[in-house]
Design a protein around this motif. Sequence first.
Motif, PDB file in Angstrom:
ATOM      1  N   ALA A  53       0.859  -1.182   0.000  1.00  0.00           N
ATOM      2  CA  ALA A  53       0.000   0.000   0.000  1.00  0.00           C
ATOM      3  C   ALA A  53       0.897   1.234   0.000  1.00  0.00           C
ATOM      4  N   VAL A  54       0.549   2.240  -0.777  1.00  0.00           N
ATOM      5  CA  VAL A  54       1.347   3.454  -0.858  1.00  0.00           C
ATOM      6  C   VAL A  54       0.466   4.676  -0.623  1.00  0.00           C
ATOM      7  N   LEU A  55       1.080   5.743  -0.165  1.00  0.00           N
ATOM      8  CA  LEU A  55       0.388   7.002   0.073  1.00  0.00           C
ATOM      9  C   LEU A  55       0.670   7.977  -1.062  1.00  0.00           C
ATOM     10  N   MET A  56      -0.202   8.924  -1.260  1.00  0.00           N
ATOM     11  CA  MET A  56       0.032   9.967  -2.257  1.00  0.00           C
ATOM     12  C   MET A  56       1.220  10.818  -1.811  1.00  0.00           C
ATOM     13  N   GLY A  57       2.212  10.923  -2.661  1.00  0.00           N
ATOM     14  CA  GLY A  57       3.416  11.671  -2.326  1.00  0.00           C
ATOM     15  C   GLY A  57       4.525  10.812  -1.766  1.00  0.00           C
ATOM     16  N   GLN A  58       4.268   9.525  -1.559  1.00  0.00           N
ATOM     17  CA  GLN A  58       5.291   8.628  -1.032  1.00  0.00           C
ATOM     18  C   GLN A  58       6.366   8.372  -2.070  1.00  0.00           C
ATOM     19  N   LYS A  59       7.618   8.369  -1.636  1.00  0.00           N
ATOM     20  CA  LYS A  59       8.719   8.050  -2.536  1.00  0.00           C
ATOM     21  C   LYS A  59       8.701   6.561  -2.826  1.00  0.00           C
ATOM     22  N   ILE A  60       8.629   6.210  -4.111  1.00  0.00           N
ATOM     23  CA  ILE A  60       8.521   4.793  -4.486  1.00  0.00           C
ATOM     24  C   ILE A  60       9.719   4.318  -5.306  1.00  0.00           C
ATOM     25  N   GLY A  61      10.620   5.232  -5.620  1.00  0.00           N
ATOM     26  CA  GLY A  61      11.817   4.863  -6.371  1.00  0.00           C
ATOM     27  C   GLY A  61      12.936   5.833  -6.092  1.00  0.00           C
ATOM     28  N   ASP A  62      14.172   5.326  -5.961  1.00  0.00           N
ATOM     29  CA  ASP A  62      15.326   6.200  -5.732  1.00  0.00           C
ATOM     30  C   ASP A  62      16.568   5.469  -6.207  1.00  0.00           C
ATOM     31  N   GLY A  63      17.666   6.214  -6.296  1.00  0.00           N
ATOM     32  CA  GLY A  63      18.911   5.627  -6.770  1.00  0.00           C
ATOM     33  C   GLY A  63      20.092   6.386  -6.241  1.00  0.00           C
ATOM     34  N   SER A  72       4.603   8.487  -5.752  1.00  0.00           N
ATOM     35  CA  SER A  72       3.270   8.079  -6.181  1.00  0.00           C
ATOM     36  C   SER A  72       2.351   9.295  -6.219  1.00  0.00           C
ATOM     37  N   SER A  73       1.614   9.449  -7.305  1.00  0.00           N
ATOM     38  CA  SER A  73       0.707  10.594  -7.439  1.00  0.00           C
ATOM     39  C   SER A  73      -0.688  10.298  -6.906  1.00  0.00           C
ATOM     40  N   VAL A  74      -0.905   9.065  -6.418  1.00  0.00           N
ATOM     41  CA  VAL A  74      -2.180   8.683  -5.794  1.00  0.00           C
ATOM     42  C   VAL A  74      -1.871   7.804  -4.590  1.00  0.00           C
ATOM     43  N   VAL A  95       6.425   1.489 -11.944  1.00  0.00           N
ATOM     44  CA  VAL A  95       5.616   1.012 -10.824  1.00  0.00           C
ATOM     45  C   VAL A  95       4.154   1.277 -11.176  1.00  0.00           C
ATOM     46  N   ILE A  96       3.349   0.236 -11.203  1.00  0.00           N
ATOM     47  CA  ILE A  96       1.936   0.339 -11.552  1.00  0.00           C
ATOM     48  C   ILE A  96       1.129   0.349 -10.254  1.00  0.00           C
ATOM     49  N   ILE A  97       0.308   1.378 -10.064  1.00  0.00           N
ATOM     50  CA  ILE A  97      -0.433   1.540  -8.810  1.00  0.00           C
ATOM     51  C   ILE A  97      -1.923   1.658  -9.084  1.00  0.00           C
ATOM     52  N   LYS A  98      -2.713   0.824  -8.400  1.00  0.00           N
ATOM     53  CA  LYS A  98      -4.171   0.895  -8.491  1.00  0.00           C
ATOM     54  C   LYS A  98      -4.664   1.935  -7.498  1.00  0.00           C
ATOM     55  N   ASN A  99      -5.361   2.912  -7.977  1.00  0.00           N
ATOM     56  CA  ASN A  99      -5.828   4.042  -7.176  1.00  0.00           C
ATOM     57  C   ASN A  99      -6.953   3.610  -6.241  1.00  0.00           C
ATOM     58  N   ASP A 100      -6.861   4.003  -4.951  1.00  0.00           N
ATOM     59  CA  ASP A 100      -7.970   3.733  -4.031  1.00  0.00           C
ATOM     60  C   ASP A 100      -8.923   4.925  -3.913  1.00  0.00           C
ATOM     61  N   PHE A 101      -8.578   6.017  -4.640  1.00  0.00           N
ATOM     62  CA  PHE A 101      -9.392   7.228  -4.718  1.00  0.00           C
ATOM     63  C   PHE A 101      -9.608   7.902  -3.356  1.00  0.00           C
ATOM     64  N   LYS A 102      -8.687   7.648  -2.441  1.00  0.00           N
ATOM     65  CA  LYS A 102      -8.752   8.322  -1.136  1.00  0.00           C
ATOM     66  C   LYS A 102      -7.761   9.482  -1.046  1.00  0.00           C
ATOM     67  N   ASP A 103      -6.747   9.463  -1.905  1.00  0.00           N
ATOM     68  CA  ASP A 103      -5.705  10.502  -1.894  1.00  0.00           C
ATOM     69  C   ASP A 103      -5.131  10.715  -0.497  1.00  0.00           C
ATOM     70  N   PRO A 105      -2.520  11.338   1.939  1.00  0.00           N
ATOM     71  CA  PRO A 105      -1.180  11.877   1.650  1.00  0.00           C
ATOM     72  C   PRO A 105      -0.121  11.434   2.640  1.00  0.00           C
ATOM     73  N   VAL A 106       1.100  11.367   2.174  1.00  0.00           N
ATOM     74  CA  VAL A 106       2.236  11.222   3.057  1.00  0.00           C
ATOM     75  C   VAL A 106       2.456  12.562   3.754  1.00  0.00           C
ATOM     76  N   GLU A 107       3.072  12.553   4.908  1.00  0.00           N
ATOM     77  CA  GLU A 107       3.319  13.811   5.619  1.00  0.00           C
ATOM     78  C   GLU A 107       4.330  14.660   4.839  1.00  0.00           C
ATOM     79  N   MET A 108       3.977  15.910   4.604  1.00  0.00           N
ATOM     80  CA  MET A 108       4.856  16.831   3.887  1.00  0.00           C
ATOM     81  C   MET A 108       5.178  18.024   4.789  1.00  0.00           C
ATOM     82  N   LYS A 109       6.452  18.313   4.945  1.00  0.00           N
ATOM     83  CA  LYS A 109       6.883  19.436   5.778  1.00  0.00           C
ATOM     84  C   LYS A 109       7.749  20.374   4.960  1.00  0.00           C
ATOM     85  N   GLY A 110       7.357  21.627   4.934  1.00  0.00           N
ATOM     86  CA  GLY A 110       8.131  22.629   4.228  1.00  0.00           C
ATOM     87  C   GLY A 110       8.884  23.532   5.175  1.00  0.00           C
TER      88      GLY A 110
END
Length: 428
Positions: A53-63, A72-74, A95-103, A105-110
């Motif tokens: 399960a992933v959250l909107m804004g979660q980092k799903i790939g890095d290098g 993830s945009s959803v 990465v293929i993600i099935k949207n749960d339409f809940k959006d 979000p991951v915690e975002m701090k600016g």
Amino acid sequence: MKQLFRGGIHPDGHKDMSRGGAPVPVPAPETVIIPLCQHIGSACKPLVSVGDAVLMGQKIGDGDGRSSPVHSSVSGKVTAIEEHEVPSGGKVPCVIIKNDFKDTPVEMKGVADYAGLDAKAVADIVRECGIVGMGGAAFPTNSKIASTAGKTKDVLINACECEPYITSDDTIMCQNPGDVIGGARLLAKVLRAEKSIIAIEDNKPEAVEALKAEAGDDPLIEIRVLPTRYPQGAKKQLILAVTGKEVAPGARSGALFNVTTTANVFRAVTKGQPLLEKIVTVTGDGANEPKNMLVRIGTSFADVVKAAGGIKEETKKVIAGGPMMGKAVGSLDVPVVKGTNAILCFTSLNEAAENPVCIRCGKCVSVCPMQLQPLYLYRYAKAEDREMLEEFYLNDCMECGCCSFVCPGKLPLTETFVQAKHMLKGGK
């Protein structure tokens, strides 16, 4: 102001087709396809597995340091990690993600007060949010910030958007001038420059006024209005037009940022917001309702075009990007990526002549912004003469398409040069 860069052309802009008003949000799709390589550099490795399960804004790939993370945009569940076709051609791991339409979000701090941040801190934030050059190159923005801090007199913001049809940059300047000016101000301070110069062509009067109103009399911001001419947005041509200085072959181009990239740098630093969506222009004579759309990364071209009113039955070609430097796509199943700024739909294939002939008119030479000699490059490319191609600086060609545009003989000049470059690199 005097037009300083040499060559170039004045194609019909066709920008009024899509210009005006706020971008229309595209409904979140049932499935998003997030490529693990949306930048110049090393591809990311997935940080998630099938079934996660992933959250909107979660980092799903890095290098490594030469890559830029993807998010993830959803919110939803990862259903597959597999290769999929992308707008630039070919296939890359996605990465293929099935949207749960809940959006959810991951915690975002600016960092609202960024005055105390140095270039490294800002570069780290920008990298973590996956910001890349959105003018076409998709170069990781954090690397540019880190390498130019304290080494540039002025920061140059490219707001020219010189390709015909495209109005996505124009839209962000008109609708979100605060983010653009905020980003320009932030970059000037962080890079310890005297000011940020926002270079914009004079065919965008509404954007010019919006930026001037937002900037006020801030000494850190200068709005520089330039005559409209393609390819003014190319880095060497823009630097020459603004500063009067030429960039030597192989030299670094300094602190130059696309205007949409600049706005996203501001959002990343002040809101902790990853690059999850972008404005995409859907236009062309094959589009039923040309307009600008607000699209989540990973949405298919098919979903974007449908939300924009669909395309005409007689549409024969769809291009990702502009008509001069964009690439035709073979399927609308490809996803919108960070570098996608337009989806152009055309009812004509605009095919090359069956037996093109060079009449040695010299028009290609007069319009080449790199001062090359396309007629000779074409001859040597057809003959596969590697030595002469190098002697005539084939690799300096930026594939802008000016020579092909003006050629009365309808020679496929740009296409031939792309193939010749591949040959020089050892390809077939």
